[in-house]
Design a protein around this motif. Structure first.
Motif, PDB file in Angstrom:
ATOM      1  N   PHE A  26      42.812  -1.795 -49.649  1.00  0.00           N
ATOM      2  CA  PHE A  26      43.255  -0.456 -50.055  1.00  0.00           C
ATOM      3  C   PHE A  26      43.912  -0.486 -51.439  1.00  0.00           C
ATOM      4  N   LEU A  27      44.847  -1.411 -51.646  1.00  0.00           N
ATOM      5  CA  LEU A  27      45.539  -1.511 -52.930  1.00  0.00           C
ATOM      6  C   LEU A  27      44.597  -1.964 -54.037  1.00  0.00           C
ATOM      7  N   TRP A  28      43.658  -2.833 -53.710  1.00  0.00           N
ATOM      8  CA  TRP A  28      42.671  -3.324 -54.674  1.00  0.00           C
ATOM      9  C   TRP A  28      41.795  -2.181 -55.169  1.00  0.00           C
ATOM     10  N   TYR A  29      41.317  -1.367 -54.240  1.00  0.00           N
ATOM     11  CA  TYR A  29      40.472  -0.234 -54.618  1.00  0.00           C
ATOM     12  C   TYR A  29      41.251   0.813 -55.402  1.00  0.00           C
ATOM     13  N   LEU A  30      42.486   1.066 -55.015  1.00  0.00           N
ATOM     14  CA  LEU A  30      43.312   2.005 -55.771  1.00  0.00           C
ATOM     15  C   LEU A  30      43.493   1.527 -57.210  1.00  0.00           C
ATOM     16  N   SER A  31      43.720   0.226 -57.385  1.00  0.00           N
ATOM     17  CA  SER A  31      43.926  -0.330 -58.728  1.00  0.00           C
ATOM     18  C   SER A  31      42.681  -0.182 -59.586  1.00  0.00           C
ATOM     19  N   ILE A  32      41.523  -0.512 -58.998  1.00  0.00           N
ATOM     20  CA  ILE A  32      40.271  -0.398 -59.751  1.00  0.00           C
ATOM     21  C   ILE A  32      39.989   1.060 -60.099  1.00  0.00           C
ATOM     22  N   ASN A  33      40.187   1.947 -59.140  1.00  0.00           N
ATOM     23  CA  ASN A  33      39.960   3.374 -59.405  1.00  0.00           C
ATOM     24  C   ASN A  33      40.899   3.894 -60.487  1.00  0.00           C
ATOM     25  N   PHE A  34      42.130   3.444 -60.473  1.00  0.00           N
ATOM     26  CA  PHE A  34      43.083   3.869 -61.509  1.00  0.00           C
ATOM     27  C   PHE A  34      42.596   3.451 -62.886  1.00  0.00           C
ATOM     28  N   VAL A  35      42.169   2.195 -63.013  1.00  0.00           N
ATOM     29  CA  VAL A  35      41.717   1.677 -64.311  1.00  0.00           C
ATOM     30  C   VAL A  35      40.451   2.398 -64.771  1.00  0.00           C
ATOM     31  N   THR A  36      39.494   2.565 -63.873  1.00  0.00           N
ATOM     32  CA  THR A  36      38.213   3.174 -64.270  1.00  0.00           C
ATOM     33  C   THR A  36      38.373   4.641 -64.654  1.00  0.00           C
ATOM     34  N   PHE A  37      39.192   5.373 -63.921  1.00  0.00           N
ATOM     35  CA  PHE A  37      39.412   6.775 -64.294  1.00  0.00           C
ATOM     36  C   PHE A  37      40.271   6.890 -65.552  1.00  0.00           C
ATOM     37  N   TYR A  38      41.195   5.955 -65.745  1.00  0.00           N
ATOM     38  CA  TYR A  38      41.981   5.952 -66.983  1.00  0.00           C
ATOM     39  C   TYR A  38      41.051   5.762 -68.185  1.00  0.00           C
ATOM     40  N   LEU A  39      40.109   4.824 -68.077  1.00  0.00           N
ATOM     41  CA  LEU A  39      39.147   4.597 -69.160  1.00  0.00           C
ATOM     42  C   LEU A  39      38.221   5.798 -69.330  1.00  0.00           C
ATOM     43  N   PHE A  40      37.848   6.405 -68.221  1.00  0.00           N
ATOM     44  CA  PHE A  40      36.974   7.578 -68.286  1.00  0.00           C
ATOM     45  C   PHE A  40      37.644   8.708 -69.069  1.00  0.00           C
ATOM     46  N   PHE A  41      38.913   8.918 -68.823  1.00  0.00           N
ATOM     47  CA  PHE A  41      39.630  10.013 -69.477  1.00  0.00           C
ATOM     48  C   PHE A  41      40.026   9.701 -70.918  1.00  0.00           C
ATOM     49  N   ASN A  42      40.192   8.426 -71.248  1.00  0.00           N
ATOM     50  CA  ASN A  42      40.779   8.076 -72.545  1.00  0.00           C
ATOM     51  C   ASN A  42      39.834   7.386 -73.519  1.00  0.00           C
ATOM     52  N   LYS A  43      38.768   6.760 -73.019  1.00  0.00           N
ATOM     53  CA  LYS A  43      37.845   6.081 -73.928  1.00  0.00           C
ATOM     54  C   LYS A  43      36.719   7.040 -74.313  1.00  0.00           C
ATOM     55  N   GLU A  44      36.638   7.383 -75.583  1.00  0.00           N
ATOM     56  CA  GLU A  44      35.601   8.294 -76.064  1.00  0.00           C
ATOM     57  C   GLU A  44      34.499   7.516 -76.769  1.00  0.00           C
ATOM     58  N   ILE A  45      33.260   7.838 -76.429  1.00  0.00           N
ATOM     59  CA  ILE A  45      32.093   7.177 -77.005  1.00  0.00           C
ATOM     60  C   ILE A  45      31.231   8.260 -77.654  1.00  0.00           C
ATOM     61  N   TYR A  46      30.906   8.070 -78.918  1.00  0.00           N
ATOM     62  CA  TYR A  46      30.173   9.109 -79.651  1.00  0.00           C
ATOM     63  C   TYR A  46      28.730   8.674 -79.901  1.00  0.00           C
ATOM     64  N   TRP A  47      27.827   9.562 -79.553  1.00  0.00           N
ATOM     65  CA  TRP A  47      26.397   9.378 -79.803  1.00  0.00           C
ATOM     66  C   TRP A  47      25.937  10.467 -80.768  1.00  0.00           C
ATOM     67  N   LYS A  48      24.988  10.113 -81.609  1.00  0.00           N
ATOM     68  CA  LYS A  48      24.474  11.076 -82.584  1.00  0.00           C
ATOM     69  C   LYS A  48      23.791  12.267 -81.915  1.00  0.00           C
ATOM     70  N   ASP A  49      23.209  12.023 -80.738  1.00  0.00           N
ATOM     71  CA  ASP A  49      22.446  13.069 -80.053  1.00  0.00           C
ATOM     72  C   ASP A  49      23.329  14.116 -79.368  1.00  0.00           C
ATOM     73  N   ASP A  51      27.032  16.488 -79.310  1.00  0.00           N
ATOM     74  CA  ASP A  51      28.116  17.032 -80.124  1.00  0.00           C
ATOM     75  C   ASP A  51      29.465  16.963 -79.396  1.00  0.00           C
ATOM     76  N   TYR A  52      29.529  16.206 -78.319  1.00  0.00           N
ATOM     77  CA  TYR A  52      30.786  16.010 -77.596  1.00  0.00           C
ATOM     78  C   TYR A  52      30.899  14.532 -77.218  1.00  0.00           C
ATOM     79  N   ALA A  53      32.117  14.076 -76.975  1.00  0.00           N
ATOM     80  CA  ALA A  53      32.364  12.659 -76.670  1.00  0.00           C
ATOM     81  C   ALA A  53      31.783  12.290 -75.313  1.00  0.00           C
ATOM     82  N   GLN A  54      31.133  11.128 -75.263  1.00  0.00           N
ATOM     83  CA  GLN A  54      30.632  10.587 -74.003  1.00  0.00           C
ATOM     84  C   GLN A  54      31.751   9.777 -73.331  1.00  0.00           C
ATOM     85  N   ARG A  55      31.570   9.492 -72.053  1.00  0.00           N
ATOM     86  CA  ARG A  55      32.592   8.794 -71.294  1.00  0.00           C
ATOM     87  C   ARG A  55      32.025   7.536 -70.614  1.00  0.00           C
ATOM     88  N   LEU A  56      32.926   6.606 -70.330  1.00  0.00           N
ATOM     89  CA  LEU A  56      32.536   5.332 -69.723  1.00  0.00           C
ATOM     90  C   LEU A  56      32.549   5.476 -68.208  1.00  0.00           C
TER      91      LEU A  56
END
Length: 500
Positions: free
Chosen positions: A468-491, A493-498
């Motif tokens: 339970f704690l392991w999955y919570l930790s992984i979910n926290f990290v992955t959603f944190y990266l999803f919300f904060n890491k922006e990836i830009y593609w030329k195709d 006009d908005y930031a992509q997400r991980l």
């Protein structure tokens, strides 16, 4: 209304006296109700944040317009980039448009609702497998499965995986009692309509049932390999089951003995011990399989839409990548069996060496790289590949000891509580599902892993808490990266997400 849903799931499946004796009390339903409510409440907050962050997540570029078209009852529109059957979109059309607004938010919400149903189904399956004595442990394990990080993430977007799993879980739960043949047939077809590869797991259930009958019907007095008593083939006792030879779990040796016996008797005993219920359930599964074969013949491929990008190729290392998936998301079970696994490896040195040589040949000659893997930096697999396997020439060989350890560890977690009648069909079906896929996708590993996770030995409180704690930790990290890491593609006009 949720309480009635919880009650109806178990009432729907509990048929005979034994089932009713297994039925949990009010405490179980209260615990499950509170867990589902809490899960939904917390997930809804996260769900709203996902919708505020980005309006289209990668493949939703194809799925959302398709869902919107079906909600408007435009069933002639089809995006050729979509490779799965339209089950998800028909479910969307059934609930949206007439009753609720058809928009991106509500399309995604279907999967969030399905994830809550999955949690209930996980609990029902675990209760059937392990019993209902420890209802808290059952409910927490069900919650853990719902929180399995890749599955949990895709419960917040409009992909096929979550709802596909829902129908597959309903089908599987029905197959435990084998009483509702028509419903087994309907939900089997529906699960395939959600995702074509689900047909493999229906084939696995068919193989499990047939192989179980195959082995048990060979445990007769006339089988010289078992009784050392030579009887005439015409003898009535030769066809009587020798109850002293029946076991809870059968191994590979039992299968080989059964194969030798049935070949020598032309399968007469197998058909003699078939009950009407066995015939009906095997026929039900066979009918689904035959209909799917007809679909492949008509369609020319298992894939609809973009066939060129998803051609079947032999890609055996996919099975090895699945072992890595097991190592990460099954970490509590890996660690729990680590010492016994090392002892198992130490006592099988010759097999380990042979496995190592075989895997070295496989990764050397059969490591296949899909162009999407190298080009799409919006998935974790892109970074794993480019920073390890693709960066160092020795990496594909250096990972072999990890594969071997995880293979023995997985066997160690399964062998003492699973029969060869399950392990053999599962191994074949898992190979077919994974080893014919060129593309490396984390989502492809979800169903194979969940099936195994439901077959592990009854876990301790410590392991379940760790999971339970392991999955919570992984979910926290992955959603944190999803919300904060922006990836830009030329195709775009908005930031992509991980994502996974």
């Amino acid at each position: 209304m949720l309480k009635y849903l919880l009650l109806s799931v178990d009432f729907f499946y509990l048929q005979d006296k034994q089932d009713y004796e297994m039925k949990p009390g009010t405490k179980y339903y209260l615990a499950l109700f509170l867990t589902v409510t809490t899960y939904f409440g917390a997930s809804k907050i996260l769900f709203d944040k996902v919708n505020e962050t980005i309006h289209v997540v990668i493949d939703e570029l194809f799925h959302i317009p398709q869902g919107l078209a079906f909600c408007q009852y435009n069933f002639t529109y089809w995006d050729p980039k979509i490779t799965t059957l339209p089950g998800l979109y028909f479910v969307s059309a059934a609930f949206l448009g007439s009753y609720f607004p058809c928009n991106t938010y509500n399309l995604r919400f279907i999967n969030l609702a399905a994830s809550c149903v999955n949690l209930i189904l996980f609990a029902s399956i675990l209760k059937f497998v392990y019993g209902a004595n420890d209802y808290i442990k059952t409910v927490i394990q069900a919650l853990n499965l719902a929180l399995l990080p890749p599955l949990y993430f895709f419960s917040h977007v409009y992909y096929t995986d979550t709802l596909s799993l829902t129908f597959l879980l309903i089908f599987s739960r029905l197959c435990f009692t084998n009483r509702h043949k028509l419903l087994i047939f309907i939900f089997g077809l529906c699960s395939v309509f959600m995702r074509q590869t689900n047909i493999i797991w229906i084939a696995m259930v068919f193989g499990h049932k047939a192989l179980d009958i195959f082995i048990r019907s060979s445990r007769v007095f006339g089988n010289q390999s078992l009784t050392r008593v030579k009887l005439s083939k015409a003898s009535l006792i030769a066809r009587d089951v020798d109850s002293s030879k029946l076991k809870r779990y059968y191994g590979l040796d039992d299968f080989l003995v059964a194969f030798k016996y049935h070949v020598s008797t032309c399968m007469v005993t197998f058909f003699k011990f078939l009950s009407l219920q066995d015939v009906m359930i095997l026929f039900t599964h066979s009918l689904i399989l035959m209909l799917f074969i007809a679909f492949i013949y008509y369609n020319g491929s298992i894939v609809v839409g973009d066939k060129d990008a998803h051609k079947a190729v032999l890609h055996i290392p996919q099975v090895l990548y699945f072992l890595l998936f097991y190592g990460v998301f099954g970490l509590p079970y890996v660690l729990n069996k680590s010492l016994s696994t090392l002892k198992l490896i130490a006592t099988n040195k010759i097999k380990v060496i042979l496995f190592g040589l075989l895997l070295a040949v496989i990764v050397h000659y059969n490591t296949v790289i899909h162009p999407y893997l190298l080009a799409d930096n919006r998935h974790y697999t892109f970074y794993v590949w480019n920073r390890w396997f693709g960066k160092y020439d020795f990496a594909i060989y250096a990972t072999i000891p990890v594969y071997i350890f995880l293979l023995f560890n997985l066997y160690d977690n399964l062998c003492n509580q699973n029969c060869i009648s399950f392990l053999l069909p599962y191994s074949v079906c898992m190979f077919v599902v994974l080893a014919l896929q060129k593309m490396i996708e984390v989502r492809y590993f979800l169903v194979p892993y969940i099936i195994l996770r439901l077959r592990f030995v009854k876990a301790s409180n410590l392991i379940i808490t760790f999971e339970f704690l392991w999955y919570l930790s992984i979910n926290f990290v992955t959603f944190y990266l999803f919300f904060n890491k922006e990836i830009y593609w030329k195709d775009f006009d908005y930031a992509q997400r991980l994502i996974w």
